[in-house]
Design a protein around this motif. Structure first.
Motif, PDB file in Angstrom:
ATOM      1  N   ILE A  47      43.996  45.860  33.322  1.00  0.00           N
ATOM      2  CA  ILE A  47      45.114  47.082  33.606  1.00  0.00           C
ATOM      3  C   ILE A  47      44.598  48.086  34.320  1.00  0.00           C
ATOM      4  O   ILE A  47      45.200  48.865  35.242  1.00  0.00           O
ATOM      5  CB  ILE A  47      45.647  47.645  32.099  1.00  0.00           C
ATOM      6  CG1 ILE A  47      46.241  46.516  31.353  1.00  0.00           C
ATOM      7  CG2 ILE A  47      46.260  48.762  32.276  1.00  0.00           C
ATOM      8  CD1 ILE A  47      46.706  46.763  29.969  1.00  0.00           C
ATOM      9  N   ALA A  48      43.333  48.393  34.083  1.00  0.00           N
ATOM     10  CA  ALA A  48      42.887  49.745  35.019  1.00  0.00           C
ATOM     11  C   ALA A  48      42.741  49.362  36.245  1.00  0.00           C
ATOM     12  O   ALA A  48      42.998  50.132  37.525  1.00  0.00           O
ATOM     13  CB  ALA A  48      41.424  49.952  34.520  1.00  0.00           C
ATOM     14  N   ASP A  49      42.451  48.195  36.699  1.00  0.00           N
ATOM     15  CA  ASP A  49      42.268  47.666  38.141  1.00  0.00           C
ATOM     16  C   ASP A  49      43.673  47.685  38.601  1.00  0.00           C
ATOM     17  O   ASP A  49      43.673  48.281  40.044  1.00  0.00           O
ATOM     18  CB  ASP A  49      41.868  45.992  38.213  1.00  0.00           C
ATOM     19  CG  ASP A  49      41.758  45.756  39.544  1.00  0.00           C
ATOM     20  OD1 ASP A  49      41.018  46.252  40.225  1.00  0.00           O
ATOM     21  OD2 ASP A  49      42.108  44.657  39.877  1.00  0.00           O
ATOM     22  N   GLU A  50      44.667  47.347  38.365  1.00  0.00           N
ATOM     23  CA  GLU A  50      46.078  47.430  38.667  1.00  0.00           C
ATOM     24  C   GLU A  50      46.471  48.934  38.860  1.00  0.00           C
ATOM     25  O   GLU A  50      46.910  49.207  39.882  1.00  0.00           O
ATOM     26  CB  GLU A  50      47.107  46.738  37.951  1.00  0.00           C
ATOM     27  CG  GLU A  50      46.855  45.183  38.024  1.00  0.00           C
ATOM     28  CD  GLU A  50      47.214  44.723  39.275  1.00  0.00           C
ATOM     29  OE1 GLU A  50      47.935  45.147  40.154  1.00  0.00           O
ATOM     30  OE2 GLU A  50      46.548  43.570  39.640  1.00  0.00           O
ATOM     31  N   MET A  51      45.971  49.487  37.948  1.00  0.00           N
ATOM     32  CA  MET A  51      46.597  51.129  38.135  1.00  0.00           C
ATOM     33  C   MET A  51      45.689  51.780  39.009  1.00  0.00           C
ATOM     34  O   MET A  51      46.116  52.553  39.633  1.00  0.00           O
ATOM     35  CB  MET A  51      46.249  51.727  36.511  1.00  0.00           C
ATOM     36  CG  MET A  51      46.691  53.061  36.443  1.00  0.00           C
ATOM     37  SD  MET A  51      46.867  53.780  34.633  1.00  0.00           S
ATOM     38  CE  MET A  51      45.441  53.549  33.827  1.00  0.00           C
ATOM     39  N   ASN A  52      44.608  51.579  39.225  1.00  0.00           N
ATOM     40  CA  ASN A  52      43.800  52.177  40.142  1.00  0.00           C
ATOM     41  C   ASN A  52      44.285  51.869  41.606  1.00  0.00           C
ATOM     42  O   ASN A  52      44.189  52.711  42.465  1.00  0.00           O
ATOM     43  CB  ASN A  52      42.307  51.764  40.501  1.00  0.00           C
ATOM     44  CG  ASN A  52      41.484  52.543  39.271  1.00  0.00           C
ATOM     45  OD1 ASN A  52      41.952  53.499  38.609  1.00  0.00           O
ATOM     46  ND2 ASN A  52      40.411  52.084  38.581  1.00  0.00           N
ATOM     47  N   LYS A  53      44.744  50.747  41.707  1.00  0.00           N
ATOM     48  CA  LYS A  53      45.255  50.136  43.213  1.00  0.00           C
ATOM     49  C   LYS A  53      46.871  51.095  43.203  1.00  0.00           C
ATOM     50  O   LYS A  53      47.025  51.417  44.390  1.00  0.00           O
ATOM     51  CB  LYS A  53      45.823  48.728  43.075  1.00  0.00           C
ATOM     52  CG  LYS A  53      44.265  47.900  43.270  1.00  0.00           C
ATOM     53  CD  LYS A  53      44.774  46.274  43.249  1.00  0.00           C
ATOM     54  CE  LYS A  53      43.473  45.482  43.015  1.00  0.00           C
ATOM     55  NZ  LYS A  53      43.726  44.212  42.799  1.00  0.00           N
ATOM     56  N   MET A  54      47.335  51.227  42.298  1.00  0.00           N
ATOM     57  CA  MET A  54      48.713  51.956  42.276  1.00  0.00           C
ATOM     58  C   MET A  54      48.367  53.589  42.732  1.00  0.00           C
ATOM     59  O   MET A  54      49.081  54.174  43.263  1.00  0.00           O
ATOM     60  CB  MET A  54      49.361  51.576  40.896  1.00  0.00           C
ATOM     61  CG  MET A  54      50.809  52.555  40.897  1.00  0.00           C
ATOM     62  SD  MET A  54      51.250  52.712  39.094  1.00  0.00           S
ATOM     63  CE  MET A  54      50.193  54.178  38.511  1.00  0.00           C
ATOM     64  N   LEU A  86      40.188  53.136  28.690  1.00  0.00           N
ATOM     65  CA  LEU A  86      40.741  52.467  29.790  1.00  0.00           C
ATOM     66  C   LEU A  86      39.965  51.626  30.457  1.00  0.00           C
ATOM     67  O   LEU A  86      40.158  51.085  31.549  1.00  0.00           O
ATOM     68  CB  LEU A  86      41.456  53.591  30.525  1.00  0.00           C
ATOM     69  CG  LEU A  86      42.589  54.637  30.167  1.00  0.00           C
ATOM     70  CD1 LEU A  86      43.068  55.582  31.089  1.00  0.00           C
ATOM     71  CD2 LEU A  86      43.717  53.504  29.718  1.00  0.00           C
ATOM     72  N   LYS A  87      38.576  51.821  30.276  1.00  0.00           N
ATOM     73  CA  LYS A  87      37.671  50.733  30.782  1.00  0.00           C
ATOM     74  C   LYS A  87      37.332  51.319  32.253  1.00  0.00           C
ATOM     75  O   LYS A  87      37.206  50.502  33.035  1.00  0.00           O
ATOM     76  CB  LYS A  87      38.043  49.177  30.995  1.00  0.00           C
ATOM     77  CG  LYS A  87      37.924  48.706  29.382  1.00  0.00           C
ATOM     78  CD  LYS A  87      37.043  48.884  28.616  1.00  0.00           C
ATOM     79  CE  LYS A  87      37.029  48.390  27.112  1.00  0.00           C
ATOM     80  NZ  LYS A  87      35.541  48.526  26.373  1.00  0.00           N
ATOM     81  N   LEU A  88      37.259  52.784  32.456  1.00  0.00           N
ATOM     82  CA  LEU A  88      37.091  53.289  33.705  1.00  0.00           C
ATOM     83  C   LEU A  88      35.435  53.435  33.660  1.00  0.00           C
ATOM     84  O   LEU A  88      34.851  53.598  32.516  1.00  0.00           O
ATOM     85  CB  LEU A  88      37.904  54.696  33.862  1.00  0.00           C
ATOM     86  CG  LEU A  88      39.192  54.379  34.030  1.00  0.00           C
ATOM     87  CD1 LEU A  88      40.211  55.819  34.057  1.00  0.00           C
ATOM     88  CD2 LEU A  88      39.570  53.717  35.358  1.00  0.00           C
ATOM     89  N   PRO A  89      34.623  53.656  34.760  1.00  0.00           N
ATOM     90  CA  PRO A  89      33.298  53.864  34.713  1.00  0.00           C
ATOM     91  C   PRO A  89      32.681  55.026  34.222  1.00  0.00           C
ATOM     92  O   PRO A  89      33.285  56.168  34.353  1.00  0.00           O
ATOM     93  CB  PRO A  89      33.001  53.948  36.311  1.00  0.00           C
ATOM     94  CG  PRO A  89      34.086  54.226  36.845  1.00  0.00           C
ATOM     95  CD  PRO A  89      35.293  53.611  36.001  1.00  0.00           C
ATOM     96  N   MET A  90      31.894  54.724  33.305  1.00  0.00           N
ATOM     97  CA  MET A  90      31.201  55.930  32.315  1.00  0.00           C
ATOM     98  C   MET A  90      30.041  56.232  33.198  1.00  0.00           C
ATOM     99  O   MET A  90      28.825  56.452  32.531  1.00  0.00           O
ATOM    100  CB  MET A  90      30.954  55.364  30.967  1.00  0.00           C
ATOM    101  CG  MET A  90      32.060  54.907  30.238  1.00  0.00           C
ATOM    102  SD  MET A  90      33.346  56.261  29.825  1.00  0.00           S
ATOM    103  CE  MET A  90      32.215  57.458  28.473  1.00  0.00           C
TER     104      MET A  90
END
Length: 471
Positions: A207-214, A320-324
Motif C-alpha cells: 500500500i505504501a509503495d503505491e501511495m508514494n508513487k501517487m 504505514l511501513k515507511l522507513p524508520m
C-alpha cells in the motif's frame, strides 16, 4: 494499428522476435510499455509475454544480445535481463484464479487472451506482436486505446471481481488516475468503494509503495481525494481522514484541515520533487483533531498541534511501513518546526531566536521554509502576498545571522572529549552540563562560535563546579 516503425528504433525487439520465431512461440510486448508508447511517456521497463516458456525465450534472447546475464525466478516462471538501459522481463502467458483470503493467484499456462484478461486495467492490457508475421500489430481487445483517448481508468473484466481478487489493484487505479490525470470509470469507482475493506489482506508495504508513487505525481491531492471518496483511505490512514470536516459553534467555524492539507501538499509539489518533504506537508497538521478546542473568546484553537504532531510521526510511519530512519526524523523535525518561522518576522525578534531556529532546522532549513510558504492557503491574494513577503524577510534575517554566527549545522566548539581530557573526567553529568552551557551561550550570543571563547567558558564553568585542571 501497427507500431513497427517505433519498435524498429529499439534493436532488442527484432532480436526477441527472431528468437521467438526460432522457438516457434507467439510473443508480444505488453502492458505499461505499450501504454507509454501511446501516451508518449518515457519508459525503460519492457514486459514480454509469450505463449510458451518465458525463461527459455529469455535465455535465447540473452545469447542473441551477447551473452548478457539472465536472472531466473523459477517459482514465478519469469526471467529478466538488461540490455543497455532497457530492463526486459519475460513470462509465459497465463491465466489466474484466486482464493478469497489471498491476493496470490493460482496460475496455469494460458493464451494471450487469458493473459490480457488477467490484467488490471484496459490501458495495461494492450499487446504488440513481435513475431515476424504481423510484427508491430496492436492487439487491444478491451479498447485500451479508446480509454486513453477518453482519459479513463477501467478494468478489462467485471471490476468487482478484479478488485476482490487482488485488492492492491484498487490502490493502483487511484495511482494511475493521479499520475495520468485520468478519471476512474463510474462502475470501476463504485467497485472501489464496495471492496474497500478488502485492502485488509494487502501488506502495508505494498500500500505504501503505491501511495508514494501517487504522492510523487504532479497533483497528488487528486489521488487523496479519490482515496477519501472511495473510503480506501479510511482503511489504512484514519489519522488523515480525521482532518476532514468543519465544526461550527456559536457561529464560529474552523477551516477543513483535510482540504487545507491537500492544498499545502500541491503547493509543495510545485516547488519540490522531494517525497519526504511532501510527507511533511501531509503530516504537518495531523494533530489538529486531537488538539482542537473551542474557547468562547478565542474561538477554535489547535494549541500544541505541531509538538503532538511530531510525536505522532513515528507511530504513523511504523504503521504505514515507511522507513524508520533519517527520512522519518526529517519529517518529524519539519512537523515540529513548521510554525516557528512565523513570529520571526517581527522587528523586535532577537538574534537568539533566529540562532535557535538555524540550529534546530540545520540542513533542513530550505525544506522548512518551503513548507512554511506552502502552508499559506488563504483565498485572499493580498494576504498571501504579504505572508510571502514576510517569509522573505525571515529568510534574509536567517541568512545574516548564519553568516555571522555559523550555527546552522552547529557542532560544539568544545567536545565532550576536550572537557574530559582537561579536567581528567570520565563520562559524567558534569561533562554534559558544561557541554549544554556552552551550546546555550553560543545560541544566546554570549560567546562567539569559536574554540577559544568556548574553551575559556569551559574553564570558568569547571571552576564554578569545583573541578580542577588535570596536571
Amino acid at each position: 494499428m501497427n507500431y513497427k516503425s517505433y519498435l524498429d528504433q529499439i534493436p532488442i525487439f527484432a532480436k526477441i522476435g527472431a528468437c521467438a520465431d526460432a522457438l516457434g512461440v507467439e510473443t508480444y510486448v505488453i502492458g505499461g510499455f505499450v501504454r507509454d508508447i501511446i501516451l508518449n511517456r518515457p519508459s525503460k521497463d519492457i514486459d514480454i509475454v509469450c505463449v510458451g516458456s518465458g525463461i527459455e525465450l529469455a535465455q535465447e534472447v540473452a545469447k542473441a544480445v551477447g551473452n548478457v546475464k539472465v536472472n531466473v525466478f523459477k517459482n514465478f516462471g519469469t526471467a529478466m535481463l538488461k540490455d543497455g538501459d532497457w530492463e526486459v522481463e519475460f513470462v509465459g502467458a497465463r491465466k489466474e484464479s484466486y482464493n478469497r483470503d489471498s491476493r496470490k493467484p493460482i496460475v496455469e499456462d494460458g493464451t494471450l487472451e487469458d493473459d490480457q484478461n488477467r490484467r488490471d486495467f484496459t490501458i495495461n492490457a494492450m499487446a504488440i506482436r513481435l513475431n515476424a508475421d504481423h510484427f508491430g500489430d496492436l492487439i487491444d481487445p478491451f479498447d485500451g486505446m479508446g480509454d486513453i483517448e477518453r482519459k479513463i481508468i477501467r478494468t478489462p473484466l467485471d471490476p468487482d471481481i478484479t478488485f476482490s481478487d487482488d485488492p492492491l489493484r484498487m490502490m493502483r487505479a487511484v495511482r494511475f488516475a493521479t499520475q495520468l490525470n485520468f478519471d476512474i470509470d463510474a462502475d470501476t469507482f463504485f467497485a472501489l468503494s464496495k471492496n474497500a475493506e478488502r485492502l485488509s489482506i494487502i501488506s502495508r508495504e505494498r500500500i505504501a509503495d503505491e501511495m508514494n508513487k501517487m504522492i510523487l505525481a504532479k497533483n497528488p491531492s487528486y489521488g487523496f481525494k479519490l482515496l477519501f471518496q472511495s473510503r480506501l483511505l479510511h482503511q489504512f490512514f484514519p489519522e488523515m481522514v480525521a482532518l476532514q470536516g468543519v465544526e461550527v459553534k456559536n457561529g464560529r467555524k474552523h477551516k477543513d484541515n483535510f482540504y487545507h492539507t491537500l492544498q499545502v501538499l500541491d503547493n509543495v509539489a510545485e516547488m519540490s520533487d522531494d517525497l519526504w518533504l511532501r510527507w511533511a506537508a501531509i503530516l504537518h497538521d495531523i494533530a489538529k483533531p486531537p488538539t482542537k478546542r473551542f474557547h468562547p473568546k478565542a474561538g477554535w484553537t489547535f494549541h500544541g498541534h505541531e509538538d503532538k504532531g511530531a510525536r505522532m510521526v513515528p507511530a504513523i510511519f511504523r504503521k504505514l511501513k515507511l522507513p524508520m530512519n533519517e527520512k522519518m526524523k526529517m519529517v518529524q523535525k519539519l512537523v515540529r518546526l513548521h510554525l516557528r518561522p512565523i513570529p520571526l518576522v517581527k522587528e523586535e525578534i532577537t538574534d537568539s531566536a533566529l540562532r535557535r531556529l538555524l540550529f534546530e532546522a540545520g540542513e533542513d532549513l530550505e525544506r522548512l521554509m518551503m513548507l512554511c510558504r506552502a502552508d499559506i492557503t488563504s483565498k485572499n491574494e493580498r494576504k498571501v502576498t504579504q505572508y510571502l513577503k514576510n517569509f522573505d524577510i525571515v529568510e534574509e534575517k536567517l541568512r545574516i545571522v548564519e553568516e555571522n554566527d555559523q550555527v546552522r549545522n552547529f557542532q560544539p566548539p568544545v567536545s565532550g572529549e576536550d572537557i574530559m581530557e582537561y579536567f581528567d573526567l570520565k563520562p559524567s553529568r558534569e561533562v554534559g552540563l558544561i557541554k549544554d552551557a556552552i551550546k546555550e551561550a553560543v545560541l544566546e550570543g554570549e560567546i562567539k562560535n569559536d574554540k577559544e571563547e568556548a574553551f575559556a567558558l569551559m574553564i570558568k564553568l569547571g571552576d564554578e563546579m569545583g573541578l580542577k585542571a588535570a596536571k
